[in-house]
Scaffold this motif. Structure first.
Motif, mmCIF file in Angstrom:
data_model
loop_
_atom_site.group_PDB
_atom_site.id
_atom_site.type_symbol
_atom_site.label_atom_id
_atom_site.label_comp_id
_atom_site.label_asym_id
_atom_site.label_seq_id
_atom_site.Cartn_x
_atom_site.Cartn_y
_atom_site.Cartn_z
ATOM 1 N N PHE A 26 0.839 -1.199 0.000
ATOM 2 C CA PHE A 26 0.000 0.000 0.000
ATOM 3 C C PHE A 26 0.875 1.250 0.000
ATOM 4 C CE2 PHE A 26 -3.234 -2.789 2.137
ATOM 5 C CZ PHE A 26 -4.206 -2.679 1.153
ATOM 6 N N THR A 27 0.475 2.236 -0.779
ATOM 7 C CA THR A 27 1.186 3.520 -0.750
ATOM 8 C C THR A 27 0.677 4.322 0.439
ATOM 9 O OG1 THR A 27 -0.457 4.665 -2.087
ATOM 10 C CG2 THR A 27 1.306 3.513 -3.291
ATOM 11 N N ASP A 28 1.430 5.354 0.785
ATOM 12 C CA ASP A 28 0.997 6.227 1.894
ATOM 13 C C ASP A 28 -0.361 6.857 1.589
ATOM 14 O OD1 ASP A 28 3.170 5.720 3.502
ATOM 15 O OD2 ASP A 28 4.327 7.462 2.807
ATOM 16 N N GLU A 29 -0.580 7.207 0.330
ATOM 17 C CA GLU A 29 -1.858 7.811 -0.080
ATOM 18 C C GLU A 29 -3.013 6.823 0.109
ATOM 19 O OE1 GLU A 29 -3.896 9.751 -4.075
ATOM 20 O OE2 GLU A 29 -1.724 9.449 -4.022
ATOM 21 N N GLN A 30 -2.785 5.561 -0.246
ATOM 22 C CA GLN A 30 -3.818 4.536 -0.069
ATOM 23 C C GLN A 30 -4.108 4.302 1.412
ATOM 24 O OE1 GLN A 30 -1.796 1.460 -2.282
ATOM 25 N NE2 GLN A 30 -3.238 1.619 -4.018
ATOM 26 N N LEU A 31 -3.047 4.232 2.220
ATOM 27 C CA LEU A 31 -3.245 4.042 3.670
ATOM 28 C C LEU A 31 -4.042 5.193 4.279
ATOM 29 C CD1 LEU A 31 0.221 2.644 4.789
ATOM 30 C CD2 LEU A 31 -1.968 1.454 4.795
ATOM 31 N N LYS A 32 -3.727 6.428 3.883
ATOM 32 C CA LYS A 32 -4.447 7.596 4.416
ATOM 33 C C LYS A 32 -5.912 7.566 3.998
ATOM 34 C CE LYS A 32 -0.461 10.583 4.867
ATOM 35 N NZ LYS A 32 0.272 11.723 4.333
ATOM 36 N N ALA A 33 -6.185 7.151 2.762
ATOM 37 C CA ALA A 33 -7.576 7.063 2.290
ATOM 38 C C ALA A 33 -8.347 6.006 3.074
ATOM 39 C CB ALA A 33 -7.602 6.751 0.795
#
Length: 165
Positions: A26-33
Protein backbone atom coordinates in the motif's frame (compact mmCIF):
# COMPACT_ATOMS: atom_id res chain seq x y z
CA UNK A 1 5.72 -2.29 7.21
CA UNK A 2 5.26 1.43 6.64
CA UNK A 3 4.96 3.80 9.59
CA UNK A 4 1.35 4.61 10.43
CA UNK A 5 0.67 7.44 12.89
CA UNK A 6 -2.55 7.83 14.91
CA UNK A 7 -4.15 4.61 13.69
CA UNK A 8 -7.75 3.77 14.61
CA UNK A 9 -7.69 0.58 16.77
CA UNK A 10 -10.33 -1.07 14.56
CA UNK A 11 -8.31 -0.25 11.47
CA UNK A 12 -5.15 -1.54 13.16
CA UNK A 13 -6.83 -4.84 14.10
CA UNK A 14 -8.16 -5.39 10.56
CA UNK A 15 -4.91 -4.25 8.95
CA UNK A 16 -2.93 -6.72 11.10
CA UNK A 17 -4.88 -9.58 9.47
CA UNK A 18 -3.51 -8.64 6.03
CA UNK A 19 -0.32 -10.46 5.09
CA UNK A 20 2.80 -8.28 5.55
CA UNK A 21 3.68 -8.60 1.86
CA UNK A 22 0.33 -7.07 0.80
CA UNK A 23 0.32 -4.53 3.65
CA UNK A 24 3.72 -3.21 2.53
CA UNK A 25 2.41 -2.78 -1.03
CA UNK A 26 0.00 0.00 0.00
CA UNK A 27 1.19 3.52 -0.75
CA UNK A 28 1.00 6.23 1.89
CA UNK A 29 -1.86 7.81 -0.08
CA UNK A 30 -3.82 4.54 -0.07
CA UNK A 31 -3.24 4.04 3.67
CA UNK A 32 -4.45 7.60 4.42
CA UNK A 33 -7.58 7.06 2.29
CA UNK A 34 -8.38 3.81 4.13
CA UNK A 35 -7.79 5.50 7.48
CA UNK A 36 -10.13 8.35 6.50
CA UNK A 37 -12.77 5.75 5.61
CA UNK A 38 -12.46 4.19 9.05
CA UNK A 39 -12.31 7.60 10.72
CA UNK A 40 -15.60 8.71 9.15
CA UNK A 41 -17.40 5.82 10.83
CA UNK A 42 -15.72 6.40 14.21
CA UNK A 43 -17.45 9.79 14.59
CA UNK A 44 -20.95 8.52 13.90
CA UNK A 45 -22.44 7.62 17.26
CA UNK A 46 -25.89 6.18 17.85
CA UNK A 47 -28.42 8.03 20.02
CA UNK A 48 -28.99 4.80 21.91
CA UNK A 49 -25.99 2.48 22.26
CA UNK A 50 -26.28 -0.30 24.85
CA UNK A 51 -23.77 -3.15 24.77
CA UNK A 52 -23.99 -5.73 27.55
CA UNK A 53 -22.28 -9.05 28.20
CA UNK A 54 -24.88 -11.41 29.62
CA UNK A 55 -23.47 -13.71 32.33
CA UNK A 56 -24.97 -17.08 31.42
CA UNK A 57 -22.91 -19.95 32.87
CA UNK A 58 -21.30 -22.00 30.13
CA UNK A 59 -22.19 -19.51 27.37
CA UNK A 60 -20.41 -16.47 26.00
CA UNK A 61 -23.36 -14.24 25.20
CA UNK A 62 -23.76 -10.52 24.54
CA UNK A 63 -26.61 -8.17 23.71
CA UNK A 64 -26.41 -4.98 21.63
CA UNK A 65 -29.20 -2.43 21.25
CA UNK A 66 -28.58 0.45 18.84
CA UNK A 67 -30.94 3.19 17.73
CA UNK A 68 -30.54 6.48 15.95
CA UNK A 69 -31.40 8.38 12.82
CA UNK A 70 -31.23 6.30 9.63
CA UNK A 71 -28.26 7.35 7.49
CA UNK A 72 -27.78 4.22 5.39
CA UNK A 73 -28.46 4.35 1.65
CA UNK A 74 -31.35 2.42 0.11
CA UNK A 75 -28.89 0.05 -1.59
CA UNK A 76 -27.17 -0.72 1.72
CA UNK A 77 -30.54 -1.26 3.40
CA UNK A 78 -31.52 -3.77 0.72
CA UNK A 79 -28.17 -5.59 1.02
CA UNK A 80 -28.45 -5.80 4.81
CA UNK A 81 -32.07 -6.94 4.64
CA UNK A 82 -30.88 -10.01 2.76
CA UNK A 83 -27.85 -10.57 5.01
CA UNK A 84 -29.60 -9.97 8.35
CA UNK A 85 -33.26 -11.07 8.08
CA UNK A 86 -35.48 -10.11 11.03
CA UNK A 87 -37.35 -13.41 11.07
CA UNK A 88 -34.84 -16.17 11.66
CA UNK A 89 -34.86 -18.91 14.31
CA UNK A 90 -32.66 -17.06 16.83
CA UNK A 91 -34.58 -13.79 16.57
CA UNK A 92 -37.97 -15.52 16.84
CA UNK A 93 -36.88 -17.46 19.95
CA UNK A 94 -35.48 -14.30 21.54
CA UNK A 95 -38.52 -12.14 20.73
CA UNK A 96 -40.92 -14.85 21.94
CA UNK A 97 -39.04 -15.16 25.24
CA UNK A 98 -38.78 -11.38 25.65
CA UNK A 99 -42.48 -10.83 24.96
CA UNK A 100 -43.43 -13.69 27.32
CA UNK A 101 -41.37 -12.15 30.12
CA UNK A 102 -42.77 -8.68 29.38
CA UNK A 103 -46.35 -9.98 29.37
CA UNK A 104 -45.93 -11.93 32.62
CA UNK A 105 -44.34 -8.91 34.30
CA UNK A 106 -47.19 -6.69 33.14
CA UNK A 107 -49.74 -9.04 34.73
CA UNK A 108 -47.87 -8.59 38.00
CA UNK A 109 -47.04 -4.90 37.83
CA UNK A 110 -50.19 -3.38 36.29
CA UNK A 111 -52.67 -4.66 38.90
CA UNK A 112 -50.35 -3.43 41.64
CA UNK A 113 -50.06 0.01 40.02
CA UNK A 114 -53.81 0.16 39.32
CA UNK A 115 -54.71 -0.66 42.92
CA UNK A 116 -52.16 1.85 44.18
CA UNK A 117 -53.50 4.59 41.93
CA UNK A 118 -57.17 3.91 42.68
CA UNK A 119 -56.57 3.74 46.42
CA UNK A 120 -54.56 6.97 46.23
CA UNK A 121 -57.31 8.65 44.20
CA UNK A 122 -60.05 7.53 46.59
CA UNK A 123 -57.97 8.59 49.60
CA UNK A 124 -57.33 11.98 48.02
CA UNK A 125 -60.98 12.63 47.16
CA UNK A 126 -62.22 11.52 50.60
CA UNK A 127 -59.53 13.16 52.63
CA UNK A 128 -59.73 16.60 51.00
CA UNK A 129 -63.54 16.89 51.21
CA UNK A 130 -64.79 18.91 54.17
CA UNK A 131 -66.90 17.03 56.72
CA UNK A 132 -68.46 17.85 60.09
CA UNK A 133 -66.39 17.39 63.20
CA UNK A 134 -66.75 18.45 66.80
CA UNK A 135 -64.44 21.11 68.22
CA UNK A 136 -63.18 19.76 71.57
CA UNK A 137 -61.99 23.08 73.06
CA UNK A 138 -65.35 24.92 72.79
CA UNK A 139 -67.68 24.06 75.70
CA UNK A 140 -70.60 26.50 75.49
CA UNK A 141 -73.25 27.39 72.93
CA UNK A 142 -72.56 31.15 72.76
CA UNK A 143 -68.86 30.72 72.04
CA UNK A 144 -69.68 28.06 69.42
CA UNK A 145 -72.22 30.25 67.60
CA UNK A 146 -69.90 33.25 67.88
CA UNK A 147 -67.36 31.33 65.68
CA UNK A 148 -70.06 30.52 63.07
CA UNK A 149 -70.35 26.88 64.09
CA UNK A 150 -73.36 24.76 65.11
CA UNK A 151 -74.23 23.72 68.68
CA UNK A 152 -75.75 20.21 68.74
CA UNK A 153 -75.84 17.42 71.38
CA UNK A 154 -73.86 19.55 73.83
CA UNK A 155 -70.98 19.87 71.34
CA UNK A 156 -69.77 22.54 68.95
CA UNK A 157 -69.74 21.28 65.35
CA UNK A 158 -67.70 22.67 62.48
CA UNK A 159 -69.48 21.70 59.22
CA UNK A 160 -66.60 22.68 56.99
CA UNK A 161 -63.68 21.00 58.74
CA UNK A 162 -60.81 20.19 56.39
CA UNK A 163 -58.60 17.22 57.18
CA UNK A 164 -55.69 19.16 55.70
CA UNK A 165 -55.97 21.56 58.68
Amino acid sequence: MKSREHIDPIFERLFSKISPKIADSFTDEQLKAIQRGFGSQAGSRHSLDIRVSVPIPGLRFYLVLLAGSERRSQQRLQNEKGRYPLFNAGNIIFLTGFLTILLSCSFTIFPFLWSSLTSLASFTSISTSPYPTSIPWIFDKSECEHTNRTWRNQKCWDEQHSPMF
